[in-house]
Design a protein around this motif. Sequence first.
Motif, PDB file in Angstrom:
ATOM      1  N   PRO A 101       0.808  -1.227   0.000  1.00 58.95           N
ATOM      2  CA  PRO A 101       0.000   0.000   0.000  1.00 58.95           C
ATOM      3  C   PRO A 101       0.836   1.269   0.000  1.00 58.95           C
ATOM      4  CG  PRO A 101      -0.885  -1.595   1.546  1.00 58.95           C
ATOM      5  CD  PRO A 101       0.422  -2.145   1.062  1.00 58.95           C
ATOM      6  N   GLN A 102       0.293   2.313  -0.652  1.00 61.55           N
ATOM      7  CA  GLN A 102       1.015   3.571  -0.799  1.00 61.55           C
ATOM      8  C   GLN A 102       1.280   4.253   0.548  1.00 61.55           C
ATOM      9  OE1 GLN A 102       2.253   5.074  -3.420  1.00 61.55           O
ATOM     10  NE2 GLN A 102       1.562   3.724  -5.033  1.00 61.55           N
ATOM     11  N   ASP A 103       0.463   3.960   1.571  1.00 57.98           N
ATOM     12  CA  ASP A 103       0.631   4.651   2.845  1.00 57.98           C
ATOM     13  C   ASP A 103       1.623   3.944   3.766  1.00 57.98           C
ATOM     14  OD1 ASP A 103      -0.835   2.420   3.351  1.00 57.98           O
ATOM     15  OD2 ASP A 103      -2.502   3.455   4.356  1.00 57.98           O
ATOM     16  N   ASP A 104       2.349   2.961   3.252  1.00 57.10           N
ATOM     17  CA  ASP A 104       3.372   2.291   4.045  1.00 57.10           C
ATOM     18  C   ASP A 104       4.617   3.179   4.069  1.00 57.10           C
ATOM     19  OD1 ASP A 104       5.183   0.672   5.260  1.00 57.10           O
ATOM     20  OD2 ASP A 104       4.762  -1.107   4.046  1.00 57.10           O
ATOM     21  N   LEU A 105       4.746   3.967   5.126  1.00 52.70           N
ATOM     22  CA  LEU A 105       5.790   4.988   5.177  1.00 52.70           C
ATOM     23  C   LEU A 105       7.184   4.393   5.352  1.00 52.70           C
ATOM     24  CD1 LEU A 105       3.997   7.669   7.386  1.00 52.70           C
ATOM     25  CD2 LEU A 105       4.093   7.512   4.893  1.00 52.70           C
ATOM     26  N   ASP A 106       7.257   3.151   5.810  1.00 55.40           N
ATOM     27  CA  ASP A 106       8.563   2.537   6.028  1.00 55.40           C
ATOM     28  C   ASP A 106       9.083   1.837   4.773  1.00 55.40           C
ATOM     29  OD1 ASP A 106      10.760   1.915   7.761  1.00 55.40           O
ATOM     30  OD2 ASP A 106      10.035  -0.146   7.837  1.00 55.40           O
ATOM     31  N   MET A 107       8.284   1.834   3.710  1.00 56.30           N
ATOM     32  CA  MET A 107       8.682   1.155   2.480  1.00 56.30           C
ATOM     33  C   MET A 107       9.702   1.998   1.718  1.00 56.30           C
ATOM     34  SD  MET A 107       8.491  -1.406   0.422  1.00 56.30           S
ATOM     35  CE  MET A 107       7.074  -2.313   1.074  1.00 56.30           C
ATOM     36  N   ILE A 108      10.833   1.414   1.394  1.00 53.65           N
ATOM     37  CA  ILE A 108      11.831   2.058   0.542  1.00 53.65           C
ATOM     38  C   ILE A 108      11.605   1.541  -0.871  1.00 53.65           C
ATOM     39  CG2 ILE A 108      14.285   2.418   0.116  1.00 53.65           C
ATOM     40  CD1 ILE A 108      14.813   1.841   3.047  1.00 53.65           C
ATOM     41  N   ASP A 109      11.157   2.405  -1.748  1.00 54.08           N
ATOM     42  CA  ASP A 109      10.725   1.999  -3.079  1.00 54.08           C
ATOM     43  C   ASP A 109      11.872   2.101  -4.077  1.00 54.08           C
ATOM     44  OD1 ASP A 109       9.437   1.354  -5.372  1.00 54.08           O
ATOM     45  OD2 ASP A 109       7.928   2.923  -5.273  1.00 54.08           O
ATOM     46  N   LEU A 110      12.448   0.946  -4.428  1.00 54.31           N
ATOM     47  CA  LEU A 110      13.472   0.892  -5.474  1.00 54.31           C
ATOM     48  C   LEU A 110      12.905   0.296  -6.763  1.00 54.31           C
ATOM     49  CD1 LEU A 110      16.640  -0.281  -3.501  1.00 54.31           C
ATOM     50  CD2 LEU A 110      15.942   2.035  -4.101  1.00 54.31           C
ATOM     51  N   GLY A 111      11.584   0.256  -6.849  1.00 54.96           N
ATOM     52  CA  GLY A 111      10.953  -0.226  -8.068  1.00 54.96           C
ATOM     53  C   GLY A 111      10.745   0.864  -9.093  1.00 54.96           C
ATOM     54  N   CYS A 112      10.763   2.100  -8.645  1.00 55.11           N
ATOM     55  CA  CYS A 112      10.473   3.243  -9.518  1.00 55.11           C
ATOM     56  C   CYS A 112      11.728   4.082  -9.689  1.00 55.11           C
ATOM     57  CB  CYS A 112       9.337   4.072  -8.922  1.00 55.11           C
ATOM     58  SG  CYS A 112       8.738   5.363 -10.021  1.00 55.11           S
ATOM     59  N   ALA A 113      12.207   4.204 -10.909  1.00 53.98           N
ATOM     60  CA  ALA A 113      13.440   4.947 -11.195  1.00 53.98           C
ATOM     61  C   ALA A 113      13.099   6.378 -11.586  1.00 53.98           C
ATOM     62  CB  ALA A 113      14.236   4.262 -12.294  1.00 53.98           C
ATOM     63  N   ALA A 114      12.672   7.161 -10.614  1.00 52.58           N
ATOM     64  CA  ALA A 114      12.284   8.546 -10.892  1.00 52.58           C
ATOM     65  C   ALA A 114      12.586   9.411  -9.674  1.00 52.58           C
ATOM     66  CB  ALA A 114      10.796   8.629 -11.241  1.00 52.58           C
ATOM     67  N   LEU A 115      12.939  10.653  -9.935  1.00 53.23           N
ATOM     68  CA  LEU A 115      13.285  11.608  -8.890  1.00 53.23           C
ATOM     69  C   LEU A 115      12.048  12.343  -8.390  1.00 53.23           C
ATOM     70  CD1 LEU A 115      16.385  13.059 -10.729  1.00 53.23           C
ATOM     71  CD2 LEU A 115      16.515  11.893  -8.523  1.00 53.23           C
ATOM     72  N   SER A 116      12.149  12.872  -7.176  1.00 53.30           N
ATOM     73  CA  SER A 116      11.109  13.769  -6.689  1.00 53.30           C
ATOM     74  C   SER A 116      11.214  15.102  -7.431  1.00 53.30           C
ATOM     75  CB  SER A 116      11.262  13.982  -5.180  1.00 53.30           C
ATOM     76  OG  SER A 116      12.561  14.490  -4.885  1.00 53.30           O
ATOM     77  N   ALA A 117      10.207  15.945  -7.274  1.00 52.17           N
ATOM     78  CA  ALA A 117      10.147  17.195  -8.042  1.00 52.17           C
ATOM     79  C   ALA A 117      11.256  18.159  -7.634  1.00 52.17           C
ATOM     80  CB  ALA A 117       8.784  17.858  -7.834  1.00 52.17           C
ATOM     81  N   PRO A 118      11.778  18.928  -8.589  1.00 52.43           N
ATOM     82  CA  PRO A 118      12.786  19.937  -8.240  1.00 52.43           C
ATOM     83  C   PRO A 118      12.143  21.123  -7.527  1.00 52.43           C
ATOM     84  CG  PRO A 118      12.206  20.133 -10.550  1.00 52.43           C
ATOM     85  CD  PRO A 118      11.475  18.925 -10.031  1.00 52.43           C
ATOM     86  N   ALA A 119      12.935  21.847  -6.773  1.00 49.65           N
ATOM     87  CA  ALA A 119      12.420  22.994  -6.028  1.00 49.65           C
ATOM     88  C   ALA A 119      11.829  24.047  -6.961  1.00 49.65           C
ATOM     89  CB  ALA A 119      13.541  23.606  -5.182  1.00 49.65           C
ATOM     90  N   GLU A 120      12.320  24.116  -8.188  1.00 45.02           N
ATOM     91  CA  GLU A 120      11.868  25.149  -9.128  1.00 45.02           C
ATOM     92  C   GLU A 120      10.460  24.905  -9.664  1.00 45.02           C
ATOM     93  OE1 GLU A 120      16.333  24.971  -9.172  1.00 45.02           O
ATOM     94  OE2 GLU A 120      14.683  23.508  -9.229  1.00 45.02           O
ATOM     95  N   LEU A 121       9.895  23.735  -9.389  1.00 47.68           N
ATOM     96  CA  LEU A 121       8.598  23.407  -9.984  1.00 47.68           C
ATOM     97  C   LEU A 121       7.489  24.344  -9.510  1.00 47.68           C
ATOM     98  CD1 LEU A 121       6.970  21.517 -11.798  1.00 47.68           C
ATOM     99  CD2 LEU A 121       6.594  20.052  -9.819  1.00 47.68           C
ATOM    100  N   VAL A 122       7.479  24.699  -8.239  1.00 53.65           N
ATOM    101  CA  VAL A 122       6.404  25.554  -7.714  1.00 53.65           C
ATOM    102  C   VAL A 122       6.418  26.916  -8.400  1.00 53.65           C
ATOM    103  CG1 VAL A 122       5.523  26.729  -5.665  1.00 53.65           C
ATOM    104  CG2 VAL A 122       6.314  24.353  -5.507  1.00 53.65           C
ATOM    105  N   ALA A 123       7.604  27.511  -8.520  1.00 49.98           N
ATOM    106  CA  ALA A 123       7.706  28.809  -9.182  1.00 49.98           C
ATOM    107  C   ALA A 123       7.309  28.704 -10.644  1.00 49.98           C
ATOM    108  CB  ALA A 123       9.128  29.355  -9.057  1.00 49.98           C
TER     109      ALA A 123
END
Length: 485
Positions: free
Chosen positions: A107-129
């Motif tokens: 489940p997506q709400d499993d906060l202790d899960m380390i997800d190495l199945g998805c090869a993608a970065l989180s959003a850059p800081a510049e995205l909001v601007a």
Amino acid sequence: MAVLVRGQQLARLLGQWHALPGPRRQPDYGALAGAVRGLLADGRLPLGARLPAERDLAEALAISRTTVTAAYRELRDSGHLASRRGAGSWTRLPAGHRVASSGLWTPQDDLDMIDLGCAALSAPAELVAAARAAAEDLPRYLGGAGYHPTGVAELREAVAAAYVARGLPTCADQIMITSGTQQALDLVLRLGVPVGERVLVESPTYPNALAALAARRARITTHGLGAADPGWDADLLLGTLRQVRPRLAYVIPDFQNPTGHLMPVDLRERLVATAHAAGADLVVDESFVDLPLDGAAVPPPVAAFDRHARVVSIGGMSKPYWGGLRIGWVRAAAPQVQRLAAVRVGVDMASPVLDQLVAVRLLADRRRIVAARLAQLTAQRDALLAALAAELPDWRVTVPHGGVTLWAELDGPVSSALARACEEVGVRLAPGPRFGLDGTLERFLRLPFTLPPADLREAVRRIAAVRYGLERPNRTVWREPAIIA
């Protein structure tokens, strides 16, 4: 049509086959049969390939024909070879079985899960601007219906300019904006691959590309990549193209997913020429081209060698920027872009205007954003490599000089079992078989370095603990199938 592997080609793949681990005093024919089985399991030798004649292989390996005959007989007995008198021998799996792959999600709400199945970065800081600035640009488009099947003009121009900067003359009419790179591939396949046509792909390759081809009911032929640089065996790849003459070939030449290999410039040129001679179109996935590490020099785009409009390039914002921004594109001849737009109208009409305007803003700040991404990825890659060297020294990894993934060769064919077991300790993995066909690649595992170093070190610590206790029996737990990105 089966791929014919010639004696010298198979000898090159086998390498130092005498030195492979095995029982003491193992006869030469047994070592040779075991080496061929290893190539099949790793996906470097495709299923359904026609092996060289016994005399041809014996001459290539400088051994007796009797040894080759015995090795082929052992492969037939183990179910890895099917022979017909006077016609040849073809590779297969025992009893025609397909070995199921396993990548699992919790489940997506499993906060202790380390997800190495998805090869993608989180959003850059510049995205909001960028999103705020795009919202200010939006009123210019509100007077129309908002449907732009080929994309808004300013984003098409920005993408075209990026190709020009890479040395490939491109105009906006050659660009079509899509809802992600996956849709770009899907539309190209809808237009260019009738049901049942033959398609050539690398092995290993991107799992969602295999899914898209399966949806078209394409007949897939594979070309096996080696673990070491440059990965592609030029003789085998080009020879397979000539023999199979597929309708289309899908390749990832820039920091290949999952191996991280970078295709040399001379092979790019030869690939285009051979594909044209074979009557095959090339779909070139450039998802990782903006992510060279260690100052790696990226060769010219494959399309730079295209003189006959046979190369279609696809790319997008997901890997260098953010997967949640569903912006991809196709670069092709202008008439083909119009045909793709006609196909696209029956799918989703157009991409969201606001998302496209956000993409315009991010591309305008590309130099600064990508530089920060490269520094981040380099640190994370090095942390992952150090953790693997410390915790799992028997695993072999070729250091990638770009992209976001490591392709690890394990100490045994345990990839799927390891993925199942690691799920129970809070690590999600993408096992090797997800990147190939018929359950091969069990000795490999894709490990992305897109998470913070502390998470990567902890993930490797948990993986190592599971690996060293993997032989102990455990209760089977069924989970939902995973999506690999």
